[in-house]
Enzyme design. Structure first.
Site, short mmCIF file in Angstrom:
data_model
loop_
_atom_site.label_atom_id
_atom_site.label_comp_id
_atom_site.label_asym_id
_atom_site.label_seq_id
_atom_site.Cartn_x
_atom_site.Cartn_y
_atom_site.Cartn_z
N GLY A 11 0.83 -1.22 0.00
CA GLY A 11 0.00 0.00 0.00
C GLY A 11 0.86 1.26 0.00
N ARG A 15 -2.11 8.63 3.80
CA ARG A 15 -2.29 9.57 4.91
C ARG A 15 -0.99 9.97 5.60
NH1 ARG A 15 -6.83 6.09 7.76
NH2 ARG A 15 -5.87 4.54 6.40
N GLY A 76 -6.28 -4.30 -3.37
CA GLY A 76 -6.87 -4.84 -2.15
C GLY A 76 -6.06 -5.95 -1.52
N ASP A 100 2.25 -2.46 8.66
CA ASP A 100 2.15 -1.21 9.42
C ASP A 100 1.65 -1.41 10.84
OD1 ASP A 100 -0.46 -1.86 8.95
OD2 ASP A 100 -1.03 0.04 8.03
N GLY A 139 -12.76 -3.26 9.98
CA GLY A 139 -13.79 -4.23 9.61
C GLY A 139 -14.30 -4.90 10.88
N GLU A 154 -16.65 -4.76 6.13
CA GLU A 154 -15.85 -3.54 6.18
C GLU A 154 -16.71 -2.40 6.72
OE1 GLU A 154 -12.44 -3.40 5.57
OE2 GLU A 154 -12.97 -5.51 5.78
N ASN A 169 -11.67 -6.82 13.12
CA ASN A 169 -10.66 -7.65 12.45
C ASN A 169 -9.31 -6.95 12.53
OD1 ASN A 169 -9.13 -9.16 10.67
ND2 ASN A 169 -10.05 -8.22 8.84
N ASN A 228 -1.34 4.78 10.39
CA ASN A 228 -1.74 5.33 9.10
C ASN A 228 -1.31 6.77 8.88
OD1 ASN A 228 -3.15 3.03 8.09
ND2 ASN A 228 -4.73 3.46 9.62
N ARG A 334 33.83 11.58 15.93
CA ARG A 334 33.29 11.20 14.62
C ARG A 334 33.79 9.82 14.22
NH1 ARG A 334 35.20 16.03 11.17
NH2 ARG A 334 34.33 14.77 9.49
C1 UD1 Z 1 -8.10 -4.31 6.34
C2 UD1 Z 1 -9.25 -5.29 6.49
C3 UD1 Z 1 -10.12 -4.87 7.67
C4 UD1 Z 1 -9.29 -4.80 8.93
C5 UD1 Z 1 -8.07 -3.90 8.72
C6 UD1 Z 1 -7.14 -4.04 9.90
C7 UD1 Z 1 -9.72 -6.07 4.24
C8 UD1 Z 1 -10.64 -6.00 3.09
N1 UD1 Z 1 -10.02 -5.31 5.28
O1 UD1 Z 1 -8.65 -3.02 6.15
O2 UD1 Z 1 -11.18 -5.80 7.85
O3 UD1 Z 1 -10.05 -4.32 10.00
O4 UD1 Z 1 -7.34 -4.30 7.54
O5 UD1 Z 1 -6.14 -3.05 9.85
O6 UD1 Z 1 -8.76 -6.80 4.20
N2 UD1 Z 1 -2.15 -3.78 1.22
C9 UD1 Z 1 -1.48 -4.29 0.15
N3 UD1 Z 1 -2.09 -4.28 -1.08
C10 UD1 Z 1 -3.31 -3.76 -1.27
C11 UD1 Z 1 -3.99 -3.22 -0.14
C12 UD1 Z 1 -3.40 -3.26 1.08
O7 UD1 Z 1 -0.37 -4.77 0.27
O8 UD1 Z 1 -3.79 -3.77 -2.42
C13 UD1 Z 1 -1.50 -3.81 2.52
C14 UD1 Z 1 -1.28 -2.42 3.06
O9 UD1 Z 1 0.02 -1.93 2.69
C15 UD1 Z 1 -1.39 -2.65 4.56
C16 UD1 Z 1 -2.33 -3.85 4.67
O10 UD1 Z 1 -2.36 -4.47 3.42
O11 UD1 Z 1 -0.13 -2.98 5.12
C17 UD1 Z 1 -3.74 -3.46 5.10
O12 UD1 Z 1 -4.28 -2.59 4.11
P1 UD1 Z 1 -5.24 -1.41 4.52
O13 UD1 Z 1 -5.68 -0.71 3.28
O14 UD1 Z 1 -4.63 -0.59 5.58
O15 UD1 Z 1 -6.47 -2.24 5.17
P2 UD1 Z 1 -7.95 -1.82 5.29
O16 UD1 Z 1 -8.57 -1.78 3.93
O17 UD1 Z 1 -8.04 -0.61 6.07
#
Ligand code: UD1
Ligand code: MG
Length: 466
Positions: A11, A15, A76, A100, A139, A154, A169, A228, A334
């Site tokens: 991701g 933010r 996603g 994260d 979620g 979600e 979650n 975030n 140094r």
């Molecule tokens: C996700 C969960 C949610 C949960 C929350 C916990 C889903 C659909 N939802 O929400 O139920 O409560 O985490 O924090 O899974 N990432 C990728 N590729 C992507 C999207 C995300 O690698 O395409 C990684 C991000 O870098 C991050 C992690 O996955 O480290 C979570 O992604 P984020 O978008 O923060 O999760 P949410 O959609 O908020």
């Protein structure tokens, strides 16, 4: 077989409002992703990291050999796992984590794994505090009337009733690897309106088979927090700092003010080390038993020997400080500084690529660069090694027991012999043999009464009385 930890780190982290990828933002000396990797390894897991945004930069931060499949488009969490499918095992357990969540503990992962059994999916949940119950973006875990976990919804898609659910979650799961890779990933469908693939659909699939476990985290809820934005980053740093400091205090370190003591993740401290207020011990620093680091010192990548005293306001990077030495106040060491046992480096002394053998002293106002100083040599106040001619650096050697008078300039390359004496105020450009006295300054001339005459002359010109 060692279970796999699949860490999602593709991701963007919008933010954070940063050119640096979110998972690389440092907390206590290492990127958030580094903390997650430590937790995974601490739980005996072998990490695979999904990269996407700034993929090469994130990859460069990983330990060599860490598999890092690419998610070219961030569609996603489900899509991220799909992109990693080639790098995933077909048997055993896969733990999924986010990059994260720097506060997650190895112990929590170990407990989750040990209860997983033959479930298809174990999801780790937490409880949203009463005050955030409706507003939280997590979620929610939906259970049926008998309390059996059914699915994750979600926040954005939740009904008003579902939004009131406090169990959320965490985004940490254990999966049966064969089931996840062979049976679930191929069936994931994009969710309108954004067209994202949700990993949470796998949770629902496990529930349909009666093979879902939802485990409410029964420890410190901070562990589950995702970072975030920069406010959360500072908060997480504070939590980790407190954790690190408490562990060191329990290991025998005295801290005058733990609230302002900053110790990075890989620092090592011996028993009876004392740290004053506002001290930073940055990555790679080791402090041996009985050493004292005074107020407002910053040490990075330093090795500090037993019984050393570093006095306040000292800044040291890449220095090795021998046992029982005394450094500061206001010293600057140094890279490439090596102090033997019992060396004194005092206020406003700067050292760089400088080796000072045991018992050598440079107590005030001195620059020592590209130099070797023999045992018990004494470097007077204001001594400068002139190591740079505008083009190249040159070395100075000072023999054991030599005495360099105050305000001397040693023009390198130059060698001062053992036991030699350089007179104060000398500009030394030629080597000085052992035990020789070097006098390199204008001879002194005294003119009796001339000061008085001069004053009278000047006062007369200005129309004043002398
Ligand atoms: C996700 C969960 C949610 C949960 C929350 C916990 C889903 C659909 N939802 O929400 O139920 O409560 O985490 O924090 O899974 N990432 C990728 N590729 C992507 C999207 C995300 O690698 O395409 C990684 C991000 O870098 C991050 C992690 O996955 O480290 C979570 O992604 P984020 O978008 O923060 O999760 P949410 O959609 O908020
Ligand atoms: Mg999201």
């Amino acid at each position: 077989m060692m279970p796999t930890a699949l860490i999602l780190a593709a991701g963007r982290g919008t933010r954070m409002r940063s050119a640096l990828p979110k998972v690389l933002h440092p907390i206590c000396g290492q990127g958030m992703l580094g903390w997650v990797l430590d937790a995974a390894r601490g739980a005996g897991l072998s990490p695979v990291v999904v990269v996407g945004h700034e993929a090469e930069r994130v990859r460069a931060s990983l330990p060599p050999g860490t598999p890092s499949p690419l998610q070219a488009e961030t569609l996603g969490t489900g899509h991220a796992v799909l992109c990693a499918a080639e790098a995933l095992p077909r048997e055993g357990v896969i733990v999924v984590l986010a990059g994260d969540t720097p506060l997650l503990r190895a112990e929590t992962l170990r407990r989750l794994l040990s209860g997983h059994g033959d479930a298809a999916c174990t999801v780790l949940t937490g409880l949203i505090p009463e005050a955030d119950a409706v507003s939280s973006a997590y979620g929610r875990l939906v259970r049926d009337v008998d309390g059996v976990a059914q699915r994750i919804v979600e926040a954005a898609e939740a009904s008003p009733d579902e939004r009131r659910i406090r169990e959320f979650n965490s985004g940490v799961y254990c999966f049966d690897a064969a089931w996840l890779v062979n049976e679930v990933l191929p069936t994931l469908q994009p969710h309108p309106p954004k067209g994202e693939f949700y990993l949470t659909d796998a949770v629902e699939a496990a529930a349909r088979l009666g093979r879902l476990r939802a485990v409410l985290h029964d420890g410190d809820n901070d562990e589950l927090a995702g970072v975030n934005d920069r406010a959360a980053l500072a908060w997480a740093e504070g939590r980790l700092r407190a954790r690190i400091n408490t562990a060191w205090m329990l290991a025998g370190v005295t801290m005058t003010d733990p609230a302002t003591t900053y110790i990075h993740h890989d620092v090592r401290l011996g028993e009876d080390v004392t740290l004053g207020p506002n001290v930073t011990l940055a990555a790679g620093t080791q402090v041996a038993v009985g050493a004292t680091i005074g107020a407002s010192c910053v040490l990075e990548a330093c090795v500090v020997g037993p019984g050393v005293e570093v006095l306040p306001f000292t800044h040291a990077v890449g220095a090795n400080i021998g046992a029982k030495s005394r450094v500061g106040p206001y010293a600057r060491l140094r890279e490439g500084t090596v102090l033997g046992e019992g060396v004194h480096v005092g206020n406003f002394v700067e050292t760089k690529k400088a080796t000072l053998h045991p018992g050598a002293k440079a107590n005030h106002l001195t620059y020592l660069g590209d130099v070797e100083v023999g045992a018990k040599a004494n470097i007077g106040a204001g001594t400068i090694t002139c190591n740079y001619d505008g083009y190249a650096k040159h070395r100075t050697t000072i023999g054991a027991g030599a005495f360099i008078g105050s305000n001397s300039a040693l023009v390198a390359p130059i060698s001062i012999g053992a036991g030699a004496l350089v007179a104060a105020g000398s500009t030394v450009v030629k080597d000085v043999p052992d035990d020789a006295l070097a006098l390199a300054r204008g001879p002194q001339v005294n003119h009796p009464g001339r000061a008085k005459e001069l004053r009278a002359h000047l006062a007369g010109k200005a129309g004043k009385t002398p």
